[in-house]
Write an enzyme that holds these catalytic residues in place. Structure first.
Site, PDB file in Angstrom:
ATOM      1  N   ASN A   1     -14.551  -8.181 -41.395  1.00 39.26           N
ATOM      2  CA  ASN A   1     -14.839  -7.318 -40.241  1.00 39.26           C
ATOM      3  C   ASN A   1     -16.223  -7.621 -39.653  1.00 39.26           C
ATOM      4  O   ASN A   1     -16.942  -6.725 -39.211  1.00 39.26           O
ATOM      5  CB  ASN A   1     -14.710  -5.834 -40.613  1.00 39.26           C
ATOM      6  CG  ASN A   1     -14.765  -4.874 -39.425  1.00 39.26           C
ATOM      7  OD1 ASN A   1     -15.243  -3.765 -39.537  1.00 39.26           O
ATOM      8  ND2 ASN A   1     -14.278  -5.296 -38.278  1.00 39.26           N
TER       9      ASN A   1
ATOM     10  N   CYS B   1     -16.564 -11.228 -38.106  1.00 42.82           N
ATOM     11  CA  CYS B   1     -16.378 -12.346 -37.162  1.00 42.82           C
ATOM     12  C   CYS B   1     -15.238 -12.101 -36.181  1.00 42.82           C
ATOM     13  O   CYS B   1     -15.455 -11.945 -34.982  1.00 42.82           O
ATOM     14  CB  CYS B   1     -16.121 -13.655 -37.911  1.00 42.82           C
ATOM     15  SG  CYS B   1     -17.524 -14.213 -38.892  1.00 42.82           S
ATOM     16  N   ARG B   2     -13.993 -12.069 -36.681  1.00 44.90           N
ATOM     17  CA  ARG B   2     -12.831 -12.033 -35.788  1.00 44.90           C
ATOM     18  C   ARG B   2     -12.488 -10.633 -35.295  1.00 44.90           C
ATOM     19  O   ARG B   2     -12.342 -10.412 -34.082  1.00 44.90           O
ATOM     20  CB  ARG B   2     -11.605 -12.628 -36.497  1.00 44.90           C
ATOM     21  CG  ARG B   2     -11.740 -14.113 -36.747  1.00 44.90           C
ATOM     22  CD  ARG B   2     -10.705 -14.596 -37.746  1.00 44.90           C
ATOM     23  NE  ARG B   2     -10.987 -14.084 -39.081  1.00 44.90           N
ATOM     24  CZ  ARG B   2     -10.196 -14.253 -40.142  1.00 44.90           C
ATOM     25  NH1 ARG B   2      -9.057 -14.901 -40.001  1.00 44.90           N
ATOM     26  NH2 ARG B   2     -10.544 -13.785 -41.316  1.00 44.90           N
ATOM     27  N   SER B   3     -12.311  -9.685 -36.215  1.00 43.16           N
ATOM     28  CA  SER B   3     -11.811  -8.376 -35.750  1.00 43.16           C
ATOM     29  C   SER B   3     -12.811  -7.602 -34.889  1.00 43.16           C
ATOM     30  O   SER B   3     -12.375  -6.823 -34.032  1.00 43.16           O
ATOM     31  CB  SER B   3     -11.271  -7.538 -36.916  1.00 43.16           C
ATOM     32  OG  SER B   3     -12.249  -7.279 -37.883  1.00 43.16           O
TER      33      SER B   3
ATOM     34  N   CYS C   1      -9.463  -8.147 -40.140  1.00 46.74           N
ATOM     35  CA  CYS C   1      -9.658  -9.489 -40.709  1.00 46.74           C
ATOM     36  C   CYS C   1     -10.166  -9.317 -42.134  1.00 46.74           C
ATOM     37  O   CYS C   1      -9.910  -8.290 -42.768  1.00 46.74           O
ATOM     38  CB  CYS C   1     -10.571 -10.338 -39.826  1.00 46.74           C
ATOM     39  SG  CYS C   1     -12.246  -9.704 -39.609  1.00 46.74           S
TER      40      CYS C   1
ATOM     41  N   ASP D   1     -10.374 -18.549 -39.107  1.00 45.34           N
ATOM     42  CA  ASP D   1     -11.597 -17.871 -39.551  1.00 45.34           C
ATOM     43  C   ASP D   1     -12.797 -18.768 -39.268  1.00 45.34           C
ATOM     44  O   ASP D   1     -12.962 -19.808 -39.913  1.00 45.34           O
ATOM     45  CB  ASP D   1     -11.499 -17.569 -41.045  1.00 45.34           C
ATOM     46  CG  ASP D   1     -12.686 -16.743 -41.532  1.00 45.34           C
ATOM     47  OD1 ASP D   1     -13.662 -16.576 -40.772  1.00 45.34           O
ATOM     48  OD2 ASP D   1     -12.621 -16.273 -42.680  1.00 45.34           O
TER      49      ASP D   1
HETATM   50  P1  4NP Z   1     -14.020 -12.452 -40.729  1.00 46.56           P
HETATM   51  O1  4NP Z   1     -14.831 -13.689 -41.311  1.00 46.56           O
HETATM   52  O2  4NP Z   1     -12.948 -12.106 -41.723  1.00 46.56           O
HETATM   53  O3  4NP Z   1     -13.467 -12.972 -39.446  1.00 46.56           O
HETATM   54  O4  4NP Z   1     -15.016 -11.336 -40.527  1.00 46.56           O
HETATM   55  C1  4NP Z   1     -15.418 -13.693 -42.569  1.00 46.56           C
HETATM   56  C2  4NP Z   1     -16.514 -12.928 -42.815  1.00 46.56           C
HETATM   57  C3  4NP Z   1     -17.128 -12.974 -44.056  1.00 46.56           C
HETATM   58  C4  4NP Z   1     -16.625 -13.789 -45.048  1.00 46.56           C
HETATM   59  C5  4NP Z   1     -15.507 -14.548 -44.803  1.00 46.56           C
HETATM   60  C6  4NP Z   1     -14.894 -14.492 -43.570  1.00 46.56           C
HETATM   61  N1  4NP Z   1     -17.283 -13.845 -46.300  1.00 46.56           N
HETATM   62  O5  4NP Z   1     -16.819 -14.610 -47.173  1.00 46.56           O
HETATM   63  O6  4NP Z   1     -18.286 -13.139 -46.495  1.00 46.56           O
END
Ligand code: 4NP
Length: 153
Positions: free
Chosen positions: A10, A12-14, A7, A125
């Protein structure tokens, strides 16, 4: 078989995808290597987002030991299958890929699992939406099962 879920951050989702894929793989007795990574390095070395840890825990899955990793070109050689959570992640991975062999490993998770017709192409997301984590968990649980079913056939 070596699989990496990818993602943006790294956190939240992955990490959920990694935990769920590992659980499915172990459930069918396969000795596959499962990992996750982000296309961005904002959170490298950090544990998953507390909201992802909490939703996984609520469903009986412990992802708290994971640490955020930024995807590298070497990962695209090392892993056999690179599963992007959304189209932006997919695009970033395609840009990182230097060879046709690396490019061929990159798949959009929900297309790969035939879930995109129902769920759309992207794993939403949830970073900016506390209420999004349960739906993301449940979608990724189905996707992880579908990945293992497809590959273990
Ligand atoms: P992820 O979510 O891609 O599912 O881990 C996010 C984590 C951090 C951020 C955005 C999305 N950020 O902007 O820091």
């Amino acid at each position: 078989m070596k699989i990496i879920a990818v993602c943006l951050g790294n956190i939240c989702r992955s990490p959920l995808a990694e935990g769920l894929l590992r659980r499915e793989v172990e459930a069918v007795g396969l000795d596959w290597e499962i990992a996750s990574g982000g296309t961005a390095g904002y959170h490298v070395g950090k544990p998953p987002d507390p909201r992802s840890v909490a939703i996984a825990r609520a469903y009986g899955l412990d992802i708290s030991g994971q640490r955020s990793h930024k995807v590298s070109k070497e990962d695209l050689d090392y892993y056999d299958l690179v599963l992007a959570m959304d189209r932006k992640n997919y695009q970033h991975l395609r840009e990182l890929a230097a060879t046709p062999e690396q490019q061929a490993k990159i798949q959009l998770l929900l297309d790969y699992t035939n879930l995109s017709e129902e769920a759309g192409p992207d794993v939403f997301d949830p970073y900016w939406d506390d209420n999004g984590f349960d739906g993301v968990y449940r979608l990724l649980e189905r996707a992880a099962r579908a990945v293992v079913n497809r590959l273990a056939d």
